[in-house]
Design a protein around this motif. Structure first.
Motif, PDB file in Angstrom:
ATOM      1  N   TYR A 195       9.312 -34.489  39.720  1.00 14.20           N
ATOM      2  CA  TYR A 195       9.927 -35.501  38.851  1.00 14.20           C
ATOM      3  C   TYR A 195      10.617 -34.857  37.652  1.00 14.20           C
ATOM      4  N   LYS A 196       9.988 -33.853  37.066  1.00 13.46           N
ATOM      5  CA  LYS A 196      10.566 -33.189  35.892  1.00 13.46           C
ATOM      6  C   LYS A 196      11.873 -32.497  36.246  1.00 13.46           C
ATOM      7  N   SER A 199      14.631 -34.920  36.893  1.00 13.27           N
ATOM      8  CA  SER A 199      15.146 -35.503  35.654  1.00 13.27           C
ATOM      9  C   SER A 199      16.133 -34.550  34.970  1.00 13.27           C
ATOM     10  N   THR A 202      19.548 -34.872  36.728  1.00 13.75           N
ATOM     11  CA  THR A 202      20.227 -36.175  36.720  1.00 13.75           C
ATOM     12  C   THR A 202      20.526 -36.686  35.327  1.00 13.75           C
ATOM     13  N   ARG A 203      20.280 -35.864  34.326  1.00 12.41           N
ATOM     14  CA  ARG A 203      20.574 -36.344  32.961  1.00 12.41           C
ATOM     15  C   ARG A 203      21.837 -35.678  32.418  1.00 12.41           C
TER      16      ARG A 203
END
Length: 203
Positions: A195-196, A199, A202-203
């Motif tokens: 998940y990290k 993220s 995708t940021r």
């Protein structure tokens, strides 16, 4: 330098050993990974398996108490005492007569213990990776360390793991973990990393 730092340096990145957005994007580019989702899965699983890219070879230097906990199938509290902190003997016992290895006396367990970013293990896997690369790792198993990340990329392909990396969710992370680990050891940590890293991408 750990294995990630060496790879970063080779690929023109700051060799800080940190998995950030630039490193992840470079992994996706260099390794030809199809998507950001798949890149997050790959980096997270490899990071977990290698204690953040620190290790390239399985040590198996376990205490007798630890042996009974993690290798209950192979050790009793009594027998484990005779293998306490004897990594070579431990490997030859727990990896004997499977994955293409010979019996405990053959020494294959130690010879073909885990190496590379996904811990390539067992004579059959060394032979398959040899066929894939054209290099003879069966007779020169330590050479696998020169193909650190390639072992993981090959294993994802060999076990058809990529097919479960199209999404980043609980189900996909669990499936990927099971195919790599054979169970769900470290699932929470693998999930957190996936998940990290996703993220970051995708940021």
């Amino acid at each position: 330098m750990n294995y990630l730092q060496k790879w970063q340096s080779k690929n023109g990145l700051l060799a800080d050993g940190i998995v950030g957005k630039k490193t992840l994007l470079k992994m996706q580019e260099v390794f030809g990974i199809a998507s950001k989702e798949a890149t997050a899965h790959f980096a997270a699983q490899v990071s977990h398996e290698t204690a953040n890219f620190k290790y390239g070879i399985e040590s198996l230097n376990y205490s007798s108490n630890r042996l009974v906990t993690i290798f209950r199938k192979y050790f009793t509290p009594y027998s484990a005492q005779h293998y306490h902190r004897q990594a070579q003997k431990i490997a030859n016992r727990v990896y004997a007569n499977r994955m293409g290895n010979g019996d405990e006396a053959s020494g294959d367990g130690w010879k073909y213990r885990g190496r590379g970013a996904i811990q390539l293990t067992g004579k059959n896997n060394y032979a398959a990776f040899s066929e894939f690369t054209g290099c003879d790792f069966v007779n020169n198993p330590d050479a696998v360390l020169d193909y650190y990340f390639e072992t993981a990329l090959w294993y994802f392909e060999y076990r058809a793991i990529w097919m479960y990396t199209h999404r980043v969710d609980k189900v996909s992370i669990s499936r990927v973990t099971k195919l790599i680990n054979g169970g769900y050891n470290g699932l929470d940590h693998r999930s957190a990393l996936t998940y990290k890293y996703y993220s970051y991408l995708t940021r």
